[in-house]
Design an enzyme around this catalytic site. Structure first.
Site, PDB file in Angstrom:
ATOM      1  N   ASP A 279       0.712  -1.156   0.055  1.00 48.43           N
ATOM      2  CA  ASP A 279       0.075  -0.135   0.055  1.00 48.43           C
ATOM      3  C   ASP A 279       0.870   1.242  -0.034  1.00 48.43           C
ATOM      4  O   ASP A 279       1.891   1.404   0.743  1.00 48.43           O
ATOM      5  CB  ASP A 279      -0.954  -0.087   1.100  1.00 48.43           C
ATOM      6  CG  ASP A 279      -2.118  -1.074   1.140  1.00 48.43           C
ATOM      7  OD1 ASP A 279      -2.161  -1.361   0.065  1.00 48.43           O
ATOM      8  OD2 ASP A 279      -2.387  -1.613   1.995  1.00 48.43           O
ATOM      9  N   THR A 280       0.434   2.169  -0.862  1.00 46.12           N
ATOM     10  CA  THR A 280       1.267   3.440  -1.026  1.00 46.12           C
ATOM     11  C   THR A 280       0.386   4.530  -1.721  1.00 46.12           C
ATOM     12  O   THR A 280      -0.629   4.319  -1.999  1.00 46.12           O
ATOM     13  CB  THR A 280       2.077   2.885  -2.164  1.00 46.12           C
ATOM     14  OG1 THR A 280       3.168   1.761  -1.839  1.00 46.12           O
ATOM     15  CG2 THR A 280       3.155   4.103  -2.582  1.00 46.12           C
ATOM     16  N   VAL A 281       0.831   5.684  -1.451  1.00 44.62           N
ATOM     17  CA  VAL A 281       0.199   6.710  -1.978  1.00 44.62           C
ATOM     18  C   VAL A 281       1.182   7.599  -3.098  1.00 44.62           C
ATOM     19  O   VAL A 281       2.355   7.534  -2.699  1.00 44.62           O
ATOM     20  CB  VAL A 281      -0.389   7.986  -0.939  1.00 44.62           C
ATOM     21  CG1 VAL A 281      -1.539   7.310   0.082  1.00 44.62           C
ATOM     22  CG2 VAL A 281       0.655   8.412  -0.251  1.00 44.62           C
TER      23      VAL A 281
ATOM     24  N   MET B 296       0.509   3.241  -8.182  1.00 44.89           N
ATOM     25  CA  MET B 296       0.673   2.680  -6.800  1.00 44.89           C
ATOM     26  C   MET B 296       0.302   1.193  -7.123  1.00 44.89           C
ATOM     27  O   MET B 296       0.141   0.574  -8.216  1.00 44.89           O
ATOM     28  CB  MET B 296      -0.348   3.299  -6.065  1.00 44.89           C
ATOM     29  CG  MET B 296      -0.092   4.609  -5.652  1.00 44.89           C
ATOM     30  SD  MET B 296      -1.387   5.413  -4.568  1.00 44.89           S
ATOM     31  CE  MET B 296      -2.739   5.651  -6.064  1.00 44.89           C
TER      32      MET B 296
END
Length: 531
Positions: free
Chosen positions: A350-352, A432
Protein backbone atom coordinates in the site's frame (compact mmCIF):
# COMPACT_ATOMS: atom_id res chain seq x y z
CA UNK A 1 -8.99 8.05 -28.41
CA UNK A 2 -12.05 9.87 -27.11
CA UNK A 3 -14.06 8.72 -24.10
CA UNK A 4 -17.45 7.09 -24.72
CA UNK A 5 -19.83 9.41 -22.87
CA UNK A 6 -22.61 6.80 -22.81
CA UNK A 7 -20.61 4.57 -20.46
CA UNK A 8 -19.60 5.13 -16.83
CA UNK A 9 -16.30 6.92 -16.41
CA UNK A 10 -14.76 10.29 -15.80
CA UNK A 11 -13.19 12.94 -17.98
CA UNK A 12 -9.64 14.16 -17.81
CA UNK A 13 -9.28 17.52 -16.07
CA UNK A 14 -7.99 20.58 -17.93
CA UNK A 15 -6.41 23.67 -16.37
CA UNK A 16 -4.37 26.69 -17.36
CA UNK A 17 -1.79 27.26 -14.63
CA UNK A 18 -1.33 24.57 -11.98
CA UNK A 19 -2.69 21.20 -10.97
CA UNK A 20 -2.57 18.43 -8.37
CA UNK A 21 -3.66 14.80 -8.57
CA UNK A 22 -3.79 12.49 -5.56
CA UNK A 23 -5.74 9.45 -4.40
CA UNK A 24 -7.76 11.42 -1.83
CA UNK A 25 -9.85 14.59 -2.35
CA UNK A 26 -8.68 16.22 0.89
CA UNK A 27 -5.06 15.80 -0.18
CA UNK A 28 -5.69 17.19 -3.66
CA UNK A 29 -7.53 20.18 -2.19
CA UNK A 30 -4.67 20.74 0.27
CA UNK A 31 -2.15 20.81 -2.57
CA UNK A 32 -4.23 23.38 -4.49
CA UNK A 33 -4.60 25.51 -1.37
CA UNK A 34 -0.83 25.55 -0.89
CA UNK A 35 -0.29 26.55 -4.53
CA UNK A 36 -2.93 29.28 -4.24
CA UNK A 37 -1.21 30.65 -1.14
CA UNK A 38 2.12 31.01 -2.92
CA UNK A 39 3.79 27.66 -2.37
CA UNK A 40 5.35 25.75 -5.23
CA UNK A 41 4.82 22.16 -6.36
CA UNK A 42 7.25 20.80 -3.75
CA UNK A 43 5.45 22.53 -0.89
CA UNK A 44 2.11 21.32 -2.23
CA UNK A 45 3.26 17.72 -2.60
CA UNK A 46 4.63 17.49 0.95
CA UNK A 47 1.48 19.09 2.38
CA UNK A 48 -0.74 16.68 0.44
CA UNK A 49 1.35 13.70 1.50
CA UNK A 50 1.17 14.68 5.16
CA UNK A 51 -2.62 14.85 4.87
CA UNK A 52 -2.69 11.40 3.30
CA UNK A 53 -0.68 10.09 6.25
CA UNK A 54 -3.77 10.99 8.28
CA UNK A 55 -6.70 10.28 5.95
CA UNK A 56 -5.24 7.20 4.19
CA UNK A 57 -3.38 5.75 7.19
CA UNK A 58 -3.29 2.20 5.83
CA UNK A 59 -1.48 3.40 2.73
CA UNK A 60 1.12 5.76 4.11
CA UNK A 61 2.46 7.39 7.24
CA UNK A 62 5.30 9.26 8.87
CA UNK A 63 6.67 5.84 9.86
CA UNK A 64 7.29 5.01 6.18
CA UNK A 65 9.59 5.96 3.31
CA UNK A 66 9.47 8.56 0.55
CA UNK A 67 10.92 9.02 -2.95
CA UNK A 68 10.80 12.20 -5.04
CA UNK A 69 11.44 12.93 -8.71
CA UNK A 70 11.44 16.62 -9.62
CA UNK A 71 11.55 18.23 -13.06
CA UNK A 72 12.30 21.91 -13.31
CA UNK A 73 10.64 23.90 -16.14
CA UNK A 74 13.80 23.68 -18.25
CA UNK A 75 13.82 19.87 -17.99
CA UNK A 76 16.59 19.56 -15.41
CA UNK A 77 15.92 16.66 -13.06
CA UNK A 78 16.44 15.99 -9.36
CA UNK A 79 15.92 12.75 -7.48
CA UNK A 80 15.71 12.01 -3.75
CA UNK A 81 15.88 8.64 -2.00
CA UNK A 82 14.12 8.99 1.33
CA UNK A 83 14.23 5.36 2.40
CA UNK A 84 15.43 4.17 5.77
CA UNK A 85 17.84 1.37 6.56
CA UNK A 86 17.81 -1.93 8.43
CA UNK A 87 18.94 -1.91 12.07
CA UNK A 88 22.68 -1.88 12.67
CA UNK A 89 22.30 -4.92 14.90
CA UNK A 90 20.47 -7.29 12.57
CA UNK A 91 21.62 -10.07 10.23
CA UNK A 92 19.75 -12.49 8.01
CA UNK A 93 20.36 -15.43 10.37
CA UNK A 94 18.30 -13.63 13.02
CA UNK A 95 15.17 -13.91 10.87
CA UNK A 96 13.18 -17.11 10.38
CA UNK A 97 11.90 -17.29 6.78
CA UNK A 98 8.31 -18.20 5.94
CA UNK A 99 7.27 -21.29 3.98
CA UNK A 100 8.31 -19.59 0.72
CA UNK A 101 11.78 -18.86 2.06
CA UNK A 102 10.97 -15.16 2.22
CA UNK A 103 10.97 -12.51 4.91
CA UNK A 104 7.64 -12.91 6.82
CA UNK A 105 5.82 -9.60 6.11
CA UNK A 106 4.32 -9.41 9.61
CA UNK A 107 7.63 -9.94 11.44
CA UNK A 108 8.85 -7.14 13.69
CA UNK A 109 12.20 -7.56 11.94
CA UNK A 110 10.69 -6.10 8.75
CA UNK A 111 10.56 -2.69 10.41
CA UNK A 112 13.18 -0.47 8.83
CA UNK A 113 13.96 3.10 9.87
CA UNK A 114 11.37 5.57 8.53
CA UNK A 115 12.86 7.93 5.97
CA UNK A 116 9.82 10.01 5.00
CA UNK A 117 10.05 12.89 7.47
CA UNK A 118 13.75 13.41 6.74
CA UNK A 119 12.97 13.39 3.01
CA UNK A 120 10.17 15.93 3.40
CA UNK A 121 12.43 18.36 5.22
CA UNK A 122 15.25 17.80 2.76
CA UNK A 123 13.22 18.42 -0.40
CA UNK A 124 11.56 21.48 1.13
CA UNK A 125 14.96 22.90 2.07
CA UNK A 126 16.47 22.30 -1.37
CA UNK A 127 13.52 23.09 -3.65
CA UNK A 128 10.55 24.43 -1.68
CA UNK A 129 9.41 27.96 -0.91
CA UNK A 130 7.83 27.44 2.49
CA UNK A 131 8.67 25.62 5.71
CA UNK A 132 7.90 22.20 7.13
CA UNK A 133 5.95 23.97 9.89
CA UNK A 134 3.67 25.60 7.33
CA UNK A 135 2.96 22.60 5.12
CA UNK A 136 2.16 20.30 8.06
CA UNK A 137 -0.69 22.46 9.35
CA UNK A 138 -3.51 20.87 7.26
CA UNK A 139 -2.45 17.37 8.36
CA UNK A 140 -2.31 18.47 11.98
CA UNK A 141 -5.82 19.89 11.69
CA UNK A 142 -7.29 16.70 10.19
CA UNK A 143 -5.54 14.50 12.74
CA UNK A 144 -6.76 16.64 15.66
CA UNK A 145 -10.26 17.58 14.48
CA UNK A 146 -11.03 14.42 12.53
CA UNK A 147 -12.10 13.57 8.99
CA UNK A 148 -14.75 11.45 7.27
CA UNK A 149 -13.39 8.10 6.05
CA UNK A 150 -13.57 7.79 2.26
CA UNK A 151 -15.21 4.72 0.62
CA UNK A 152 -12.14 2.98 -0.82
CA UNK A 153 -10.19 3.71 2.36
CA UNK A 154 -13.00 2.13 4.41
CA UNK A 155 -13.03 -0.94 2.17
CA UNK A 156 -9.27 -1.46 2.52
CA UNK A 157 -9.37 -0.74 6.25
CA UNK A 158 -12.01 -3.44 6.76
CA UNK A 159 -9.73 -6.05 5.22
CA UNK A 160 -6.96 -5.17 7.69
CA UNK A 161 -8.99 -5.50 10.90
CA UNK A 162 -7.31 -8.70 12.07
CA UNK A 163 -3.86 -7.22 11.47
CA UNK A 164 -4.67 -4.14 13.56
CA UNK A 165 -6.25 -6.20 16.33
CA UNK A 166 -2.94 -7.95 17.09
CA UNK A 167 -1.38 -4.78 18.52
CA UNK A 168 -2.96 -3.07 21.54
CA UNK A 169 -2.28 0.48 20.36
CA UNK A 170 -3.35 -0.17 16.76
CA UNK A 171 -6.55 -1.74 18.06
CA UNK A 172 -7.21 1.26 20.33
CA UNK A 173 -6.46 3.98 17.78
CA UNK A 174 -7.55 2.44 14.48
CA UNK A 175 -10.56 0.25 15.34
CA UNK A 176 -13.93 1.15 16.84
CA UNK A 177 -15.25 -1.58 19.13
CA UNK A 178 -12.95 -3.99 17.31
CA UNK A 179 -14.19 -3.01 13.83
CA UNK A 180 -12.85 -0.80 11.06
CA UNK A 181 -14.66 2.50 10.51
CA UNK A 182 -17.32 2.67 7.82
CA UNK A 183 -17.38 5.12 4.93
CA UNK A 184 -18.38 8.53 6.22
CA UNK A 185 -17.51 7.71 9.81
CA UNK A 186 -15.34 10.30 11.55
CA UNK A 187 -11.86 9.41 12.76
CA UNK A 188 -9.24 11.50 14.58
CA UNK A 189 -5.72 10.70 15.76
CA UNK A 190 -4.75 13.07 18.61
CA UNK A 191 -1.45 11.30 19.33
CA UNK A 192 -0.41 11.66 15.69
CA UNK A 193 -1.55 15.30 15.68
CA UNK A 194 0.71 16.03 18.64
CA UNK A 195 3.64 14.30 16.94
CA UNK A 196 3.12 16.27 13.74
CA UNK A 197 2.91 19.46 15.78
CA UNK A 198 6.25 18.64 17.42
CA UNK A 199 7.85 18.04 14.01
CA UNK A 200 6.36 21.30 12.73
CA UNK A 201 7.80 23.18 15.70
CA UNK A 202 11.24 21.58 15.99
CA UNK A 203 11.91 20.02 12.58
CA UNK A 204 12.75 16.49 11.48
CA UNK A 205 15.38 16.09 14.22
CA UNK A 206 12.52 16.03 16.74
CA UNK A 207 11.25 12.87 15.02
CA UNK A 208 14.61 11.12 14.82
CA UNK A 209 15.72 11.88 18.39
CA UNK A 210 14.16 12.63 21.74
CA UNK A 211 10.75 11.45 22.92
CA UNK A 212 9.38 10.39 19.52
CA UNK A 213 12.41 8.29 18.64
CA UNK A 214 12.39 6.76 22.12
CA UNK A 215 8.74 5.75 21.71
CA UNK A 216 9.49 4.13 18.34
CA UNK A 217 12.52 2.27 19.66
CA UNK A 218 10.76 1.11 22.82
CA UNK A 219 7.77 -0.18 20.83
CA UNK A 220 10.02 -2.17 18.50
CA UNK A 221 12.05 -3.49 21.43
CA UNK A 222 8.85 -4.60 23.17
CA UNK A 223 8.18 -6.92 20.23
CA UNK A 224 11.76 -8.19 20.07
CA UNK A 225 12.99 -6.02 17.18
CA UNK A 226 16.46 -4.53 16.81
CA UNK A 227 15.82 -1.00 15.49
CA UNK A 228 16.95 1.49 18.14
CA UNK A 229 17.44 5.22 18.68
CA UNK A 230 20.89 5.16 17.09
CA UNK A 231 19.39 3.72 13.91
CA UNK A 232 16.80 6.49 13.84
CA UNK A 233 19.41 9.19 14.40
CA UNK A 234 21.40 7.87 11.43
CA UNK A 235 18.59 8.32 8.85
CA UNK A 236 19.47 10.58 5.93
CA UNK A 237 17.76 11.44 2.65
CA UNK A 238 20.08 10.90 -0.31
CA UNK A 239 20.04 12.93 -3.56
CA UNK A 240 20.29 10.58 -6.55
CA UNK A 241 20.71 11.00 -10.30
CA UNK A 242 17.61 9.89 -12.22
CA UNK A 243 17.92 7.30 -14.97
CA UNK A 244 16.11 7.39 -18.31
CA UNK A 245 15.18 5.29 -21.32
CA UNK A 246 13.63 6.10 -24.69
CA UNK A 247 10.30 4.63 -25.76
CA UNK A 248 9.48 5.49 -29.36
CA UNK A 249 10.70 9.08 -28.98
CA UNK A 250 9.45 9.69 -25.43
CA UNK A 251 12.05 9.85 -22.65
CA UNK A 252 10.83 7.97 -19.58
CA UNK A 253 12.58 8.94 -16.34
CA UNK A 254 12.83 6.87 -13.16
CA UNK A 255 14.90 6.86 -9.99
CA UNK A 256 17.85 4.45 -9.84
CA UNK A 257 18.06 1.28 -7.72
CA UNK A 258 17.35 0.34 -4.95
CA UNK A 259 13.96 1.28 -6.44
CA UNK A 260 12.53 -0.86 -9.21
CA UNK A 261 11.98 2.01 -11.67
CA UNK A 262 14.66 0.57 -13.93
CA UNK A 263 12.39 -2.45 -14.42
CA UNK A 264 9.74 -0.20 -15.98
CA UNK A 265 12.41 1.01 -18.42
CA UNK A 266 13.41 -2.58 -19.14
CA UNK A 267 9.81 -3.65 -19.82
CA UNK A 268 9.35 -0.74 -22.23
CA UNK A 269 12.66 -1.49 -23.94
CA UNK A 270 11.53 -5.09 -24.52
CA UNK A 271 8.11 -4.00 -25.79
CA UNK A 272 9.73 -1.55 -28.21
CA UNK A 273 10.98 -4.61 -30.12
CA UNK A 274 7.33 -5.38 -30.99
CA UNK A 275 4.80 -3.44 -33.07
CA UNK A 276 2.42 -2.91 -30.15
CA UNK A 277 0.50 -0.06 -31.76
CA UNK A 278 -0.99 -2.34 -34.43
CA UNK A 279 -2.65 -4.55 -31.81
CA UNK A 280 -5.99 -4.25 -30.03
CA UNK A 281 -5.12 -2.34 -26.83
CA UNK A 282 -7.35 -4.64 -24.75
CA UNK A 283 -6.81 -7.81 -26.78
CA UNK A 284 -4.96 -11.02 -25.87
CA UNK A 285 -2.00 -10.38 -28.17
CA UNK A 286 -1.00 -7.17 -26.41
CA UNK A 287 -1.76 -8.60 -22.97
CA UNK A 288 0.43 -11.65 -23.62
CA UNK A 289 3.40 -9.59 -24.85
CA UNK A 290 3.11 -7.22 -21.88
CA UNK A 291 2.97 -10.12 -19.42
CA UNK A 292 5.94 -11.91 -20.93
CA UNK A 293 8.03 -8.73 -21.07
CA UNK A 294 7.19 -8.07 -17.44
CA UNK A 295 7.96 -11.62 -16.32
CA UNK A 296 11.38 -11.47 -17.96
CA UNK A 297 12.14 -8.02 -16.55
CA UNK A 298 11.02 -9.02 -13.05
CA UNK A 299 13.21 -12.09 -13.22
CA UNK A 300 16.18 -9.80 -13.82
CA UNK A 301 15.00 -7.61 -10.94
CA UNK A 302 14.92 -10.47 -8.50
CA UNK A 303 18.35 -11.79 -9.43
CA UNK A 304 20.14 -8.45 -9.61
CA UNK A 305 18.33 -5.51 -8.02
CA UNK A 306 19.36 -4.11 -4.63
CA UNK A 307 20.50 -0.90 -3.01
CA UNK A 308 22.94 0.72 -5.45
CA UNK A 309 26.07 0.00 -3.44
CA UNK A 310 25.26 -3.71 -3.20
CA UNK A 311 24.46 -4.39 -6.86
CA UNK A 312 26.85 -6.57 -8.84
CA UNK A 313 25.85 -4.91 -12.14
CA UNK A 314 25.26 -1.27 -12.99
CA UNK A 315 21.84 0.07 -13.97
CA UNK A 316 23.25 0.72 -17.42
CA UNK A 317 24.07 -2.98 -17.83
CA UNK A 318 20.36 -3.80 -17.58
CA UNK A 319 19.52 -1.44 -20.44
CA UNK A 320 22.16 -2.42 -23.00
CA UNK A 321 20.71 -3.25 -26.43
CA UNK A 322 22.22 -6.74 -26.42
CA UNK A 323 20.70 -7.65 -23.06
CA UNK A 324 17.31 -6.26 -24.05
CA UNK A 325 17.40 -8.07 -27.38
CA UNK A 326 18.31 -11.33 -25.66
CA UNK A 327 15.25 -11.02 -23.43
CA UNK A 328 12.91 -9.98 -26.24
CA UNK A 329 14.09 -12.93 -28.34
CA UNK A 330 12.81 -15.33 -25.69
CA UNK A 331 9.21 -14.16 -26.14
CA UNK A 332 6.95 -16.37 -28.25
CA UNK A 333 3.84 -14.37 -29.30
CA UNK A 334 1.82 -17.58 -29.26
CA UNK A 335 2.95 -19.30 -26.06
CA UNK A 336 3.89 -18.55 -22.47
CA UNK A 337 7.45 -19.05 -21.28
CA UNK A 338 7.35 -21.88 -18.78
CA UNK A 339 10.37 -21.26 -16.57
CA UNK A 340 11.35 -17.90 -15.11
CA UNK A 341 12.95 -17.49 -11.70
CA UNK A 342 10.46 -16.90 -8.86
CA UNK A 343 10.06 -13.37 -7.54
CA UNK A 344 10.82 -12.12 -4.07
CA UNK A 345 8.21 -9.50 -3.23
CA UNK A 346 4.43 -9.37 -3.04
CA UNK A 347 2.26 -7.11 -5.22
CA UNK A 348 -0.07 -6.44 -2.29
CA UNK A 349 1.55 -3.35 -0.78
CA UNK A 350 0.00 0.00 0.00
CA UNK A 351 1.32 3.35 -1.17
CA UNK A 352 0.17 6.87 -2.02
CA UNK A 353 1.32 8.70 -5.13
CA UNK A 354 1.07 12.46 -5.71
CA UNK A 355 1.57 14.49 -8.88
CA UNK A 356 1.78 18.30 -8.71
CA UNK A 357 2.64 20.95 -11.31
CA UNK A 358 2.93 24.62 -10.32
CA UNK A 359 2.45 27.82 -12.31
CA UNK A 360 6.15 27.97 -13.21
CA UNK A 361 5.98 24.54 -14.87
CA UNK A 362 7.78 22.70 -12.07
CA UNK A 363 6.61 19.07 -11.84
CA UNK A 364 6.87 16.89 -8.73
CA UNK A 365 6.39 13.14 -8.79
CA UNK A 366 6.10 12.08 -5.15
CA UNK A 367 5.51 8.72 -3.49
CA UNK A 368 5.22 7.71 0.17
CA UNK A 369 4.52 4.29 1.65
CA UNK A 370 4.29 1.98 4.66
CA UNK A 371 4.62 -1.00 2.25
CA UNK A 372 1.96 -3.41 3.55
CA UNK A 373 -1.47 -2.19 4.67
CA UNK A 374 -0.79 -0.33 7.94
CA UNK A 375 2.83 -1.49 7.56
CA UNK A 376 3.65 -4.15 10.11
CA UNK A 377 0.41 -3.31 11.94
CA UNK A 378 2.13 -1.91 15.05
CA UNK A 379 1.61 1.64 16.28
CA UNK A 380 3.63 3.52 18.90
CA UNK A 381 1.44 4.15 21.99
CA UNK A 382 2.53 7.68 22.94
CA UNK A 383 3.18 9.23 19.53
CA UNK A 384 0.81 7.41 17.15
CA UNK A 385 3.44 6.40 14.57
CA UNK A 386 2.46 3.39 12.47
CA UNK A 387 5.59 1.34 11.67
CA UNK A 388 6.40 0.21 8.14
CA UNK A 389 7.36 -3.33 7.08
CA UNK A 390 9.59 -2.39 4.14
CA UNK A 391 12.24 -4.86 5.28
CA UNK A 392 10.02 -7.61 3.85
CA UNK A 393 11.58 -6.67 0.49
CA UNK A 394 14.97 -7.96 1.63
CA UNK A 395 16.16 -11.37 0.52
CA UNK A 396 17.28 -13.85 3.16
CA UNK A 397 19.51 -15.68 0.68
CA UNK A 398 23.15 -15.31 1.67
CA UNK A 399 25.20 -13.75 -1.11
CA UNK A 400 22.18 -12.21 -2.85
CA UNK A 401 22.73 -8.49 -3.64
CA UNK A 402 19.52 -7.68 -1.77
CA UNK A 403 20.26 -9.88 1.24
CA UNK A 404 19.41 -8.36 4.63
CA UNK A 405 22.45 -6.77 6.24
CA UNK A 406 23.10 -4.28 9.06
CA UNK A 407 22.40 -0.67 8.08
CA UNK A 408 21.41 -1.60 4.53
CA UNK A 409 18.50 -0.18 2.55
CA UNK A 410 16.18 -2.78 1.00
CA UNK A 411 15.20 -3.00 -2.63
CA UNK A 412 12.18 -0.71 -2.95
CA UNK A 413 8.96 -1.16 -4.92
CA UNK A 414 7.74 2.47 -4.75
CA UNK A 415 8.73 4.48 -7.82
CA UNK A 416 7.76 8.00 -8.92
CA UNK A 417 8.11 8.65 -12.65
CA UNK A 418 8.31 11.37 -15.26
CA UNK A 419 8.34 11.52 -19.05
CA UNK A 420 9.92 14.17 -21.27
CA UNK A 421 9.37 15.28 -24.84
CA UNK A 422 11.74 17.67 -26.57
CA UNK A 423 13.78 17.59 -23.33
CA UNK A 424 10.96 19.24 -21.36
CA UNK A 425 8.50 17.72 -18.88
CA UNK A 426 5.57 16.05 -20.64
CA UNK A 427 4.08 13.67 -18.09
CA UNK A 428 4.37 13.59 -14.28
CA UNK A 429 2.91 10.27 -13.18
CA UNK A 430 2.97 7.25 -10.95
CA UNK A 431 1.09 4.00 -10.42
CA UNK A 432 0.70 2.58 -6.93
CA UNK A 433 0.52 -1.13 -6.20
CA UNK A 434 3.68 -2.71 -4.82
CA UNK A 435 5.38 -5.01 -7.27
CA UNK A 436 2.87 -4.05 -9.99
CA UNK A 437 4.28 -0.55 -10.32
CA UNK A 438 6.85 -1.07 -13.14
CA UNK A 439 4.23 -2.98 -15.11
CA UNK A 440 1.77 -0.16 -14.43
CA UNK A 441 4.24 2.48 -15.60
CA UNK A 442 4.85 0.58 -18.84
CA UNK A 443 1.12 0.07 -19.36
CA UNK A 444 0.31 3.78 -19.00
CA UNK A 445 3.19 4.93 -21.23
CA UNK A 446 2.27 2.37 -23.90
CA UNK A 447 -1.39 3.42 -23.73
CA UNK A 448 -0.37 7.02 -24.40
CA UNK A 449 2.41 6.47 -26.92
CA UNK A 450 1.20 3.39 -28.84
CA UNK A 451 -2.55 4.05 -28.75
CA UNK A 452 -2.83 7.82 -28.25
CA UNK A 453 -5.29 7.33 -25.40
CA UNK A 454 -6.87 10.15 -23.46
CA UNK A 455 -4.94 10.55 -20.19
CA UNK A 456 -7.84 9.40 -18.01
CA UNK A 457 -8.48 6.44 -20.30
CA UNK A 458 -4.80 5.48 -20.08
CA UNK A 459 -5.19 5.14 -16.30
CA UNK A 460 -8.64 3.54 -16.43
CA UNK A 461 -7.64 0.85 -18.95
CA UNK A 462 -8.26 -2.66 -17.49
CA UNK A 463 -5.20 -4.19 -15.85
CA UNK A 464 -3.73 -7.61 -15.38
CA UNK A 465 -0.62 -8.81 -13.59
CA UNK A 466 0.98 -12.06 -12.53
CA UNK A 467 1.18 -13.24 -8.95
CA UNK A 468 4.85 -12.84 -8.14
CA UNK A 469 5.13 -16.21 -6.46
CA UNK A 470 2.88 -18.49 -8.53
CA UNK A 471 2.93 -16.43 -11.78
CA UNK A 472 -0.84 -16.99 -12.06
CA UNK A 473 -2.25 -14.06 -14.05
CA UNK A 474 -4.68 -11.94 -12.03
CA UNK A 475 -7.17 -9.92 -14.08
CA UNK A 476 -9.50 -7.11 -13.15
CA UNK A 477 -13.20 -7.44 -13.93
CA UNK A 478 -12.86 -5.10 -16.90
CA UNK A 479 -10.62 -7.51 -18.84
CA UNK A 480 -12.54 -9.03 -21.75
CA UNK A 481 -13.53 -12.68 -21.78
CA UNK A 482 -11.91 -13.05 -25.20
CA UNK A 483 -8.64 -11.72 -23.80
CA UNK A 484 -8.79 -14.16 -20.90
CA UNK A 485 -9.46 -17.05 -23.33
CA UNK A 486 -6.60 -15.89 -25.54
CA UNK A 487 -4.21 -15.86 -22.61
CA UNK A 488 -5.33 -19.30 -21.49
CA UNK A 489 -4.78 -20.57 -25.02
CA UNK A 490 -1.19 -19.34 -24.79
CA UNK A 491 -0.57 -21.28 -21.59
CA UNK A 492 -1.38 -18.71 -18.90
CA UNK A 493 -3.36 -19.67 -15.82
CA UNK A 494 -5.82 -16.83 -15.25
CA UNK A 495 -7.82 -15.85 -12.15
CA UNK A 496 -9.95 -12.83 -11.30
CA UNK A 497 -8.24 -10.56 -8.77
CA UNK A 498 -10.06 -9.82 -5.52
CA UNK A 499 -8.92 -6.19 -5.46
CA UNK A 500 -8.19 -3.62 -8.18
CA UNK A 501 -4.59 -3.52 -9.37
CA UNK A 502 -2.98 -0.41 -7.97
CA UNK A 503 -4.04 3.15 -8.64
CA UNK A 504 -2.47 6.02 -10.50
CA UNK A 505 -2.29 9.79 -10.82
CA UNK A 506 -0.96 11.79 -13.76
CA UNK A 507 -0.55 15.35 -15.01
CA UNK A 508 0.34 16.02 -18.65
CA UNK A 509 1.76 19.21 -20.15
CA UNK A 510 -0.30 20.29 -23.18
CA UNK A 511 2.35 22.40 -24.88
CA UNK A 512 0.16 23.03 -27.94
CA UNK A 513 -2.60 24.66 -25.89
CA UNK A 514 -0.29 25.92 -23.12
CA UNK A 515 -2.22 24.14 -20.42
CA UNK A 516 -2.31 21.05 -18.21
CA UNK A 517 -4.30 17.81 -18.33
CA UNK A 518 -4.84 15.78 -15.17
CA UNK A 519 -6.20 12.34 -14.40
CA UNK A 520 -6.90 10.36 -11.23
CA UNK A 521 -7.47 6.61 -11.12
CA UNK A 522 -11.09 5.53 -10.62
CA UNK A 523 -9.78 2.68 -8.45
CA UNK A 524 -9.18 5.15 -5.60
CA UNK A 525 -11.17 7.94 -3.92
CA UNK A 526 -9.07 10.76 -5.33
CA UNK A 527 -9.25 13.39 -8.01
CA UNK A 528 -7.24 15.80 -10.12
CA UNK A 529 -7.96 19.51 -9.67
CA UNK A 530 -6.41 22.48 -11.41
CA UNK A 531 -6.88 26.16 -11.99
Amino acid sequence: MERNFQLPGRSAVFANREMAATSHPLATQTALDVLREGGNAVDAAVAACAVQCVVEPHMTGIGGDCFVLLAEPDGSLYGLNGSGQAPANITSNKVTPNELGQFPPDSIHTVTAPGAVRAWESILHSHGRTSLATVLQPAIRYAAEGFAVAPRVASDWRGLTKKLARDETSRRLYLIDGQAPMAGQRMAFPELAATLQTIAKDGADAFYSGAIAADIAQTIGHYGGYLDENDLAAVQATPVDPIAGDYRGTTVVELPPGGQGIIALLILAILERFDIGTLDPEGPERAHLALEAARLAYSARDRLLADTGAMTVSPGDLLTPDFISSLAARINPDARLEKIDPALVSPNSDTVYISVVDDEGRAVSFINSLYGGFGVGICTPKTGVMLQNRGACFSLEEGHPNCLAPGKRPMHTIIPAMALRDEKPWLCFGVMGGGYQPCGHAHVISNLVDFDMDLQAALDSPRLFFDENSHVVKTEQGVREATISGLQGRGHTVQMTENPLGGGQAIMFDRKNTGLVGASDFRKDGCAIGR
